[in-house]
Write a protein that holds these residues in place. Structure first.
Motif, PDB file in Angstrom:
ATOM      1  N   LEU A 149      28.505  60.686  11.270  1.00  0.00           N
ATOM      2  CA  LEU A 149      29.100  61.876  10.660  1.00  0.00           C
ATOM      3  C   LEU A 149      28.400  62.190   9.353  1.00  0.00           C
ATOM      4  O   LEU A 149      28.222  61.317   8.507  1.00  0.00           O
ATOM      5  CB  LEU A 149      30.592  61.665  10.426  1.00  0.00           C
ATOM      6  CG  LEU A 149      31.339  62.875   9.858  1.00  0.00           C
ATOM      7  CD1 LEU A 149      32.677  63.073  10.550  1.00  0.00           C
ATOM      8  CD2 LEU A 149      31.573  62.731   8.345  1.00  0.00           C
ATOM      9  N   ASN A 150      28.015  63.453   9.208  1.00  0.00           N
ATOM     10  CA  ASN A 150      27.329  63.914   8.010  1.00  0.00           C
ATOM     11  C   ASN A 150      28.358  64.315   6.963  1.00  0.00           C
ATOM     12  O   ASN A 150      29.156  65.238   7.181  1.00  0.00           O
ATOM     13  CB  ASN A 150      26.425  65.105   8.352  1.00  0.00           C
ATOM     14  CG  ASN A 150      25.438  65.428   7.237  1.00  0.00           C
ATOM     15  OD1 ASN A 150      25.669  65.100   6.076  1.00  0.00           O
ATOM     16  ND2 ASN A 150      24.337  66.064   7.589  1.00  0.00           N
ATOM     17  N   VAL A 169      29.100  56.661  16.451  1.00  0.00           N
ATOM     18  CA  VAL A 169      29.218  58.043  15.993  1.00  0.00           C
ATOM     19  C   VAL A 169      28.689  58.130  14.573  1.00  0.00           C
ATOM     20  O   VAL A 169      29.023  57.305  13.718  1.00  0.00           O
ATOM     21  CB  VAL A 169      30.682  58.532  16.047  1.00  0.00           C
ATOM     22  CG1 VAL A 169      30.778  59.976  15.555  1.00  0.00           C
ATOM     23  CG2 VAL A 169      31.233  58.420  17.464  1.00  0.00           C
ATOM     24  N   TYR A 205      25.223  59.973   5.797  1.00  0.00           N
ATOM     25  CA  TYR A 205      25.911  59.706   7.045  1.00  0.00           C
ATOM     26  C   TYR A 205      26.841  58.497   6.924  1.00  0.00           C
ATOM     27  O   TYR A 205      26.510  57.497   6.284  1.00  0.00           O
ATOM     28  CB  TYR A 205      24.906  59.458   8.176  1.00  0.00           C
ATOM     29  CG  TYR A 205      24.193  60.716   8.622  1.00  0.00           C
ATOM     30  CD1 TYR A 205      24.746  61.545   9.596  1.00  0.00           C
ATOM     31  CD2 TYR A 205      22.970  61.072   8.061  1.00  0.00           C
ATOM     32  CE1 TYR A 205      24.094  62.701   9.999  1.00  0.00           C
ATOM     33  CE2 TYR A 205      22.312  62.232   8.456  1.00  0.00           C
ATOM     34  CZ  TYR A 205      22.887  63.040   9.429  1.00  0.00           C
ATOM     35  OH  TYR A 205      22.249  64.174   9.834  1.00  0.00           O
ATOM     36  N   VAL A 208      37.712  62.857  15.350  1.00  0.00           N
ATOM     37  CA  VAL A 208      36.681  62.058  16.016  1.00  0.00           C
ATOM     38  C   VAL A 208      37.336  60.964  16.848  1.00  0.00           C
ATOM     39  O   VAL A 208      38.130  60.166  16.332  1.00  0.00           O
ATOM     40  CB  VAL A 208      35.708  61.410  15.004  1.00  0.00           C
ATOM     41  CG1 VAL A 208      34.612  60.653  15.747  1.00  0.00           C
ATOM     42  CG2 VAL A 208      35.104  62.446  14.069  1.00  0.00           C
ATOM     43  N   ARG A 237      37.879  67.264  10.593  1.00  0.00           N
ATOM     44  CA  ARG A 237      37.027  66.811  11.690  1.00  0.00           C
ATOM     45  C   ARG A 237      37.755  65.689  12.432  1.00  0.00           C
ATOM     46  O   ARG A 237      38.032  64.639  11.863  1.00  0.00           O
ATOM     47  CB  ARG A 237      35.686  66.304  11.165  1.00  0.00           C
ATOM     48  CG  ARG A 237      34.816  65.584  12.181  1.00  0.00           C
ATOM     49  CD  ARG A 237      34.411  66.468  13.343  1.00  0.00           C
ATOM     50  NE  ARG A 237      33.514  67.539  12.920  1.00  0.00           N
ATOM     51  CZ  ARG A 237      33.014  68.445  13.760  1.00  0.00           C
ATOM     52  NH1 ARG A 237      33.359  68.413  15.053  1.00  0.00           N
ATOM     53  NH2 ARG A 237      32.216  69.399  13.314  1.00  0.00           N
ATOM     54  N   THR A 240      35.027  65.111  19.884  1.00  0.00           N
ATOM     55  CA  THR A 240      35.201  65.584  18.517  1.00  0.00           C
ATOM     56  C   THR A 240      35.625  67.045  18.539  1.00  0.00           C
ATOM     57  O   THR A 240      35.375  67.773  19.508  1.00  0.00           O
ATOM     58  CB  THR A 240      33.907  65.421  17.693  1.00  0.00           C
ATOM     59  OG1 THR A 240      34.163  65.795  16.324  1.00  0.00           O
ATOM     60  CG2 THR A 240      32.790  66.290  18.248  1.00  0.00           C
ATOM     61  N   CYS A 298      29.051  65.921  13.274  1.00  0.00           N
ATOM     62  CA  CYS A 298      28.850  64.564  13.772  1.00  0.00           C
ATOM     63  C   CYS A 298      28.198  64.605  15.151  1.00  0.00           C
ATOM     64  O   CYS A 298      28.255  65.616  15.861  1.00  0.00           O
ATOM     65  CB  CYS A 298      30.157  63.771  13.810  1.00  0.00           C
ATOM     66  SG  CYS A 298      31.407  64.411  14.916  1.00  0.00           S
TER      67      CYS A 298
END
Length: 439
Positions: free
Chosen positions: A421-422, A419, A181, A407, A405, A393, A428
């Motif tokens: 995010l993976n 936030v 993350y 955000v 992505r 998002t 996320c």
């Protein structure tokens, strides 16, 4: 990196990642200011985008000729390529600033410059032409190709338009088999009236693994990077009037930065952290904003995991490319449109292939002579913007397989939201922190 103790028998190790800073294009140390104006950055932008659009025109409208503004002929259908400019009645001018200084009545600057009398023109090196028609772009300072014909009144009637579209994207690496993350936070405003140090400490404790039970600490062990996207301190700018300051005023200036450094030191001791300057931080005003000086952070700068970065900021984590700003580019675009969707503005900048299209007109930027660092030659995997009103998002899919992505990072001091995010799948979610005070 520190190990997080769950109990005397178990010790969690934080996951590791590969990091690469790609901010070189946004650094201005090697630039030399010799009194140059902004015409050169506009020319560079037009030259780059025109070459790109010329390559796209044959697949768009193959049989039609491409003309310059000066080469338009009345009634002849053709394609012209140039930069859009919106003539706006409410946009501030330098003469207005001068008259304001000599007038007892202050001028009111509108938040939005939209007016019913506004109109678009297209400009290239040969001249300008006013645009007519219902199919007009809600954009400014963007280089596009327009299909249409000159009318008897001398304007150009637009029938269709072509944007550059999303830039090509570097190949995304194979999905790793484990979650990692990246934490985004912005608008900390340390030292401000709206800031709660306890709320900030909760975030720090979550990141460093000192909060919650074993399950929470396992989640914290998956955090490999933290990014702070601007407006980290709230400095009373009223004190910065050029006068000598009393000792109590000096402490009012330095205390917010000291408070921020204490928190950053705790994070840097556990995980790598990037900090970007914002509009309210002690950095240069014009984009690209240069890194905050390391002497401001004597505690956290002692760790090699701490990095002071530019705004905009470009970097990679495990070959996933991140690009973002502290929010000034999106906030400035709001002045030119009635749209309120921040994700839509973000998508537009990607499709226009320009990070800050309103610079340098109403958004300050450095007068580059031979390049425009805000041009997007490659598409990021993650595009973030800090200091927004709320968390939003969206997953944007391009026509050539690009996946981005988007955000919007909210102001932490107002929302208590960060936030996560993976990196594995670009999913996320929001991390919400709240302090309840019992009476």
């Amino acid at each position: 990196m520190e190990a997080m103790e769950v109990d005397q028998e178990k010790t969690l190790q934080r996951k590791q990642s590969q990091y690469q800073n790609l901010d070189e294009a946004f650094l201005t140390q090697k630039e030399q200011y010799k009194g140059q104006q902004y015409s050169q950055i506009y020319f560079t932008r037009l030259h780059f985008m025109r070459a790109l659009l010329y390559s796209l025109v044959p697949n768009w409208k193959p049989p039609l000729p491409v003309c310059t503004v000066l080469g338009l002929e009345e009634g002849k259908e053709c394609i012209i390529v140039g930069t859009l400019y919106k003539h706006m009645k409410l946009k501030p001018a330098i003469l207005d600033e001068y008259s304001k200084e000599r007038s007892a009545t202050p001028l009111v600057k509108p938040h939005n410059f939209m007016h019913s009398d506004d109109y678009l023109v297209l400009e290239d090196e040969s001249g300008r032409v006013k645009l007519d028609g219902t199919l007009l772009l809600p954009s400014v300072f963007v280089t596009v190709a327009l299909l249409g014909k000159e009318t008897g009144s001398g304007s150009f009637f637009v029938q269709d338009f072509l944007e550059a579209g999303l830039p090509p994207q570097i190949e995304k690496p194979l999905k790793p088999n484990q979650d990692k993350y990246v934490i985004f936070v912005s608008g900390l405003n340390a030292g401000g009236s709206a800031s709660n140090p306890l709320l900030f400490q909760l975030l720090v404790d979550h990141i460093t693994g000192h909060l919650g039970d074993e399950k929470e600490q396992r989640i914290a062990a998956d955090i490999v990077h933290v990014l702070i996207a601007g407006n980290s301190v709230d400095i009373p700018h009223g004190l910065l009037n050029g006068q000598n300051l009393a000792s109590k005023d000096l402490s009012r200036l330095s205390d917010p930065i000291k408070e921020l450094d204490i928190m950053l030191t705790q994070i840097a001791a556990a995980v790598s952290v990037d900090i970007m300057p914002g509009s309210n931080d002690p950095a240069n005003f014009s984009l690209p904003q240069q890194p905050l000086h390391r002497c401001l952070f004597p505690g956290s700068a002692a760790y090699n995991t701490f990095r002071s970065c530019t705004n905009p900021h470009l970097f990679e984590v495990d070959n996933i490319r991140f690009l973002g700003t502290s929010g000034q580019n999106i906030e400035d675009l709001e002045k030119y449109s009635e749209a309120k969707d921040k994700l839509e503005f973000m998508e537009r900048t990607l499709r226009w292939r320009h990070l800050a299209p309103s610079a340098p007109n109403t958004l300050g930027c450095y007068p580059f002579t031979d390049r425009d660092p805000f041009l997007l030659e490659s598409c990021p995997h993650v595009y973030f913007v800090g200091n927004q009103d709320r968390y939003e998002t969206h997953l944007l899919n391009g026509s050539d397989g690009q996946v981005v992505r988007l955000v919007c990072i909210p102001k932490f001091c107002e929302t208590g939201v960060a936030v996560a995010l993976n990196v594995r799948n670009l999913e996320c979610h929001a991390l919400s922190f709240e302090i309840q005070c019992s009476s």
